[in-house]
Motif scaffolding. Structure first.
Motif, short mmCIF file in Angstrom:
data_model
loop_
_atom_site.label_atom_id
_atom_site.label_comp_id
_atom_site.label_asym_id
_atom_site.label_seq_id
_atom_site.Cartn_x
_atom_site.Cartn_y
_atom_site.Cartn_z
N LEU A 125 0.79 -1.28 0.10
CA LEU A 125 0.13 -0.02 0.04
C LEU A 125 0.98 1.24 0.07
CD1 LEU A 125 -2.61 -1.29 2.56
CD2 LEU A 125 -3.22 -0.52 0.31
N ASN A 126 0.60 2.01 -1.00
CA ASN A 126 1.61 3.33 -1.22
C ASN A 126 0.92 4.68 -1.26
OD1 ASN A 126 3.43 4.32 -3.95
ND2 ASN A 126 4.01 4.62 -1.83
N CYS A 127 1.37 5.61 -0.60
CA CYS A 127 0.87 6.97 -0.54
C CYS A 127 1.59 7.82 -1.90
CB CYS A 127 1.16 7.76 0.60
SG CYS A 127 0.63 9.50 0.48
N HIS A 128 0.70 8.18 -2.74
CA HIS A 128 1.13 8.67 -3.70
C HIS A 128 1.78 10.15 -3.79
CE1 HIS A 128 -0.56 5.58 -6.99
NE2 HIS A 128 0.56 5.14 -6.14
N TYR A 129 1.61 10.78 -2.42
CA TYR A 129 2.09 12.24 -2.22
C TYR A 129 3.44 12.13 -1.54
CZ TYR A 129 -2.46 14.21 -3.49
OH TYR A 129 -3.50 14.66 -4.22
N CYS A 130 3.51 11.17 -0.41
CA CYS A 130 4.81 11.48 0.37
C CYS A 130 5.63 10.16 0.14
CB CYS A 130 4.59 11.65 1.88
SG CYS A 130 3.89 10.28 2.71
N ASN A 131 4.87 9.10 -0.66
CA ASN A 131 5.49 7.81 -0.73
C ASN A 131 5.73 6.80 0.37
OD1 ASN A 131 6.68 6.14 -3.03
ND2 ASN A 131 8.92 6.53 -2.34
N PHE A 132 4.97 7.14 1.43
CA PHE A 132 4.90 6.06 2.66
C PHE A 132 4.31 4.90 2.14
CE2 PHE A 132 1.79 4.20 5.54
CZ PHE A 132 2.76 4.00 6.60
N LYS A 133 4.99 3.74 2.59
CA LYS A 133 4.56 2.31 2.20
C LYS A 133 4.38 1.62 3.41
CE LYS A 133 7.37 1.99 -1.94
NZ LYS A 133 7.70 3.24 -2.18
N LEU A 134 3.01 0.82 3.25
CA LEU A 134 2.62 -0.09 4.21
C LEU A 134 2.46 -1.39 3.75
CD1 LEU A 134 1.48 -0.25 7.26
CD2 LEU A 134 -0.85 0.26 6.24
N GLU A 135 2.66 -2.46 4.32
CA GLU A 135 2.51 -3.81 4.09
C GLU A 135 0.99 -4.11 4.30
OE1 GLU A 135 3.35 -8.79 5.25
OE2 GLU A 135 4.99 -6.76 5.64
N PRO A 136 0.04 -4.71 3.33
CA PRO A 136 -1.34 -4.85 3.71
C PRO A 136 -1.48 -5.57 4.75
CG PRO A 136 -0.80 -5.19 1.22
CD PRO A 136 0.51 -5.13 1.77
N PRO A 137 -2.18 -5.11 5.52
CA PRO A 137 -2.71 -5.98 6.97
C PRO A 137 -3.76 -7.05 6.71
CG PRO A 137 -3.91 -3.76 6.83
CD PRO A 137 -3.01 -4.02 5.63
N LYS A 138 -3.72 -7.97 7.30
CA LYS A 138 -4.46 -9.14 7.04
C LYS A 138 -5.92 -9.05 8.02
CE LYS A 138 -0.81 -12.42 5.93
NZ LYS A 138 -0.19 -13.76 6.47
N ILE A 139 -5.73 -8.09 9.00
CA ILE A 139 -7.05 -7.90 9.79
C ILE A 139 -7.09 -6.29 9.75
CG2 ILE A 139 -6.96 -10.18 11.04
CD1 ILE A 139 -5.85 -8.27 13.23
N CYS A 140 -8.21 -5.88 9.91
CA CYS A 140 -8.71 -4.52 10.01
C CYS A 140 -8.02 -3.92 11.38
CB CYS A 140 -10.12 -4.39 10.14
SG CYS A 140 -10.51 -2.47 10.29
N PRO A 141 -7.13 -2.72 11.21
CA PRO A 141 -6.62 -2.38 12.43
C PRO A 141 -7.58 -1.73 13.31
CG PRO A 141 -6.10 -0.83 10.24
CD PRO A 141 -6.68 -2.27 9.98
N ASN A 142 -8.71 -1.28 12.70
CA ASN A 142 -9.68 -0.63 13.60
C ASN A 142 -10.70 -1.85 14.26
OD1 ASN A 142 -11.37 1.73 14.19
ND2 ASN A 142 -13.02 0.72 13.08
N CYS A 143 -11.31 -2.75 13.74
CA CYS A 143 -12.13 -3.74 14.45
C CYS A 143 -11.76 -5.11 14.41
CB CYS A 143 -13.56 -3.62 13.58
SG CYS A 143 -13.48 -4.46 11.95
N ASN A 144 -10.29 -5.42 13.76
CA ASN A 144 -9.82 -6.72 13.90
C ASN A 144 -10.69 -7.74 13.03
OD1 ASN A 144 -7.49 -6.08 15.72
ND2 ASN A 144 -9.13 -6.47 17.58
N SER A 145 -11.33 -7.34 12.24
CA SER A 145 -12.20 -8.14 11.21
C SER A 145 -11.18 -8.54 10.05
CB SER A 145 -13.17 -7.34 10.36
OG SER A 145 -13.74 -8.06 9.19
N SER A 146 -11.28 -9.82 9.54
CA SER A 146 -10.25 -10.12 8.58
C SER A 146 -10.79 -9.89 7.06
CB SER A 146 -9.99 -11.78 8.53
OG SER A 146 -11.30 -12.21 8.55
N TYR A 147 -11.87 -9.04 6.77
CA TYR A 147 -12.40 -8.65 5.53
C TYR A 147 -11.96 -7.49 5.21
CZ TYR A 147 -15.52 -12.66 6.91
OH TYR A 147 -16.07 -13.90 7.09
N ILE A 148 -10.61 -7.39 4.43
CA ILE A 148 -10.18 -6.15 3.51
C ILE A 148 -10.62 -6.19 2.32
CG2 ILE A 148 -8.01 -4.75 3.14
CD1 ILE A 148 -8.85 -4.61 6.15
N ARG A 149 -11.06 -5.37 1.78
CA ARG A 149 -11.57 -5.24 0.33
C ARG A 149 -10.79 -4.18 -0.38
NH1 ARG A 149 -17.56 -3.44 0.07
NH2 ARG A 149 -17.03 -1.82 1.13
N TYR A 150 -10.35 -4.45 -1.62
CA TYR A 150 -9.65 -3.70 -2.54
C TYR A 150 -10.49 -2.96 -3.51
CZ TYR A 150 -5.62 -5.23 0.36
OH TYR A 150 -4.72 -5.52 1.28
#
Length: 607
Positions: free
Chosen positions: A363-388
């Motif tokens: 996952l990449n920010c196109h403004y500052c080039n921050f990068k993040l490995e896609p999470p397997k669970i939601c960081p907000n509710c811990n659900s495992s349903y991440i949709r792209y």
């Protein structure tokens, strides 16, 4: 006693008076750089005036003169002063944007005496060249350059990117047998190139935006290629537009100015309609391609290709043709969210959705080039349903490979030229329009409504220019998929009636009092503290609103996006009849406004 008025490359007004010691009387000249004490540190300053009197007491003394001959002639001093008055920056900041970085740092150079001035009373002329034919455009460029050289004058040509500038250098060498010099910021040995030009050793200068300040002798011709391109507007202070500076310089030096474009800016076109500049149309010599507008309103929102487009892509493949699919979004999916709670993954430093790139699985920010490995669970509710969701170039590539497994599919996202024999179908972003020597049998435009629906009063103008650029890459067929099939931007293109587009756009701008009928300015405020940025912005808005009835202080609101690289941004939008009125007003009232912790800048004529 002799006194020098000195300006600095800082956001402070000036000029400031300094005593010239007798030992420097013969050395100091207007346009020279000097070392002077400013506060507690020595600083490079620029002498803009010499006088025998001053009203200031307790003056400091100039420490040294850097230059044996001035680096700024009288025309460049006048140009930078006008730039300062137009773009709400200090005179020193304007000067420093016109010279190489090493000169700003105080690097001493050998004598740069040039050939001096000519007092030829040439008539200034400005031409808007609406060129839909590249060959005809270059025929005119070559003709005008030759006439300029025959008259012992110099020519400066600006291009929107370095690749185009290098290509222009080769064309000029081939057709005129004259060498030219390339000039742009941060090029290797930039100072050497600048000195060569300053000494009169080069008569044809080709460059990017900053080349508008090329220190040529006896300027006779200025050319701005693709004058509508936003790249001519500088992001940093001063936020000058090279096209506007070209008007200033052409008037000062009584020279010819050619503004060339396949889709002229509204400002330039309006001036031609008012008969303030001359309009020339070079129509397309080849037949206009078939233009098909596909109404996507009846298709599901997630539909990428219409049945018509699938059919023409297949027919194009079967006939051995080359196809180009345009979508101005990189990546695979434009955002990632949780199906359970709706949480959207955003950049930790910017208020921006992270874009998913499938190939790198990042996952990449196109403004500052921050990068993040896609999470397997939601960081907000811990659900495992991440949709792209959303569609980018990678998703288009995947869908094309699925629909047409026999086709060779390739993405073109960089600025490098490629051989279109390498694949059958190409997917590209806006950079493709820089390569005018490409020719495709089919071009399809996807998700163009995103460009039209941006919060930007220039969105239709920019979209139309983009489509005209794409149209120049095919002689056969252009397909546009849209849910706004009756928009005048598309209708003008389909009917081959650019006049209709400009008439409708100018009509709307006139009603809304937008450029070119009025000038806009944005006071930009940014800071690390969100509450502080908001408070200072609203305080300044309320102050300015009470001060002047000739200027309309429209609104103060968070910028779009409101957070970038850890800073919070607010904008105050202003409208007036002229930029000089806005600049004079803001310079007067911003200097005594307290804004500790907040950086305030001004962008006149924002794009």
């Amino acid at each position: 006693m002799l006194y020098a008025q000195v300006v600095f490359g800082l956001p402070i007004a000036g000029p400031f008076d300094y005593i010239v010691p007798k030992a420097l009387y013969k050395k100091i000249k207007i346009g020279s750089r000097v070392w002077v004490p400013l506060r507690t540190q020595p600083k490079v300053g620029y002498v803009v005036r010499l006088a025998k009197k001053t009203n200031i007491r307790n003056l400091k003394v100039i420490q040294d003169v850097i230059d044996s001959s001035p680096i700024l002639d009288k025309n460049m001093l006048l140009l930078t002063k006008q730039l300062s008055d137009y773009y709400c920056c200090s005179w020193g900041e304007a000067i420093e944007t016109a010279i190489p970085e090493s000169l700003r740092r105080g690097k001493a150079i050998a004598d740069i005496s040039n050939l001096g001035y000519t007092d030829k009373k040439d008539k200034q002329e400005v031409i808007l060249l609406h060129s839909l034919d590249s060959q005809a455009k270059w025929d005119m460029y070559i003709e005008q350059i030759k006439a300029t050289l025959d008259n012992n004058r110099s020519a400066v040509l600006l291009f929107s990117d370095i690749n185009s500038a290098l290509k222009a250098k080769e064309i000029i060498k081939t057709r005129l047998s004259f060498s030219s010099e390339i000039l742009y910021r941060k090029q290797p040995r930039e100072l050497d190139q600048w000195l060569k030009i300053k000494r009169g050793q080069a008569n044809i200068i080709i460059g990017s935006r900053s080349a508008i300040f090329a220190p040529v002798n006896h300027l006779g011709l200025l050319v701005i290629d693709e004058e509508q391109d936003s790249v001519y507007k500088q992001d940093q202070v001063p936020h000058y537009n090279a096209r506007v500076v070209a008007f200033m310089r052409a008037k000062i030096e009584r020279t010819k100015l050619i503004l060339s474009s396949a889709s002229p800016s509204l400002e330039s076109f309006y001036l031609s309609q008012k008969a303030k500049i001359r309009y020339l149309l070079f129509p397309r010599r080849k037949a206009v391609p078939e233009i098909k507008i596909i109404d996507m309103s009846d298709f599901h929102l997630k539909a990428i290709f219409s049945k018509y487009l699938e059919d023409v892509i297949l027919a194009n493949l079967n006939s051995g043709g080359k196809a180009l699919l345009f979508i101005n979004r990189k990546g695979f999916a434009t955002f990632a969210s949780c199906r359970q709670c709706g949480f959207i993954l955003k950049c930790s430093r910017c208020n921006i959705n992270l874009v998913y790139h499938f190939k790198e699985n990042i996952l990449n920010c196109h403004y500052c080039n921050f990068k993040l490995e896609p999470p397997k669970i939601c960081p907000n509710c811990n659900s495992s349903y991440i949709r792209y969701s959303g569609v980018g170039t990678e998703k288009i590539e995947s869908e094309l490979s699925r629909l047409f497994p026999q086709a060779r599919v390739r993405r073109l996202e960089g600025s490098e030229h490629t051989d279109i024999g390498d694949a059958d179908i190409f997917i590209c972003t806006q950079s493709i329009t820089k390569w005018t020597d490409y020719n495709f049998n089919l071009i399809a435009v996807l998700y163009i409504d995103n460009s039209l629906n941006r919060i930007d009063f220039r969105s239709a103008e920019k979209t139309f220019g983009l489509l005209v650029g794409l149209l120049g890459l095919t002689d056969t067929r252009l397909v546009i998929q849209t849910r706004l099939p009756n928009h005048y931007c598309f209708r003008a293109l389909a009917d081959n009636d650019t006049g209709m587009f400009y008439a409708e756009e100018l009509s709307q701008r006139r009603q809304l009092k937008f450029p070119p009928f009025r000038h806009l300015a944005i006071v930009k405020l940014r800071g690390k503290n969100e509450d502080r940025a908001k408070k200072i912005s609203l305080d300044l808005f309320n102050k300015l609103k009470k001060l002047n009835k000739n200027i309309t202080i429209i609104c103060a609101k968070p910028a779009q996006p409101s957070r970038l690289r850890g800073n919070y941004y607010w904008n105050i939008l202003i409208r007036a009849k002229s930029p000089q009125i806005v600049t004079k007003f803001l310079k007067k009232h911003l200097k005594d406004f307290s804004h500790s912790g907040i950086i305030v800048t001004v962008d006149v004529d924002p794009l």
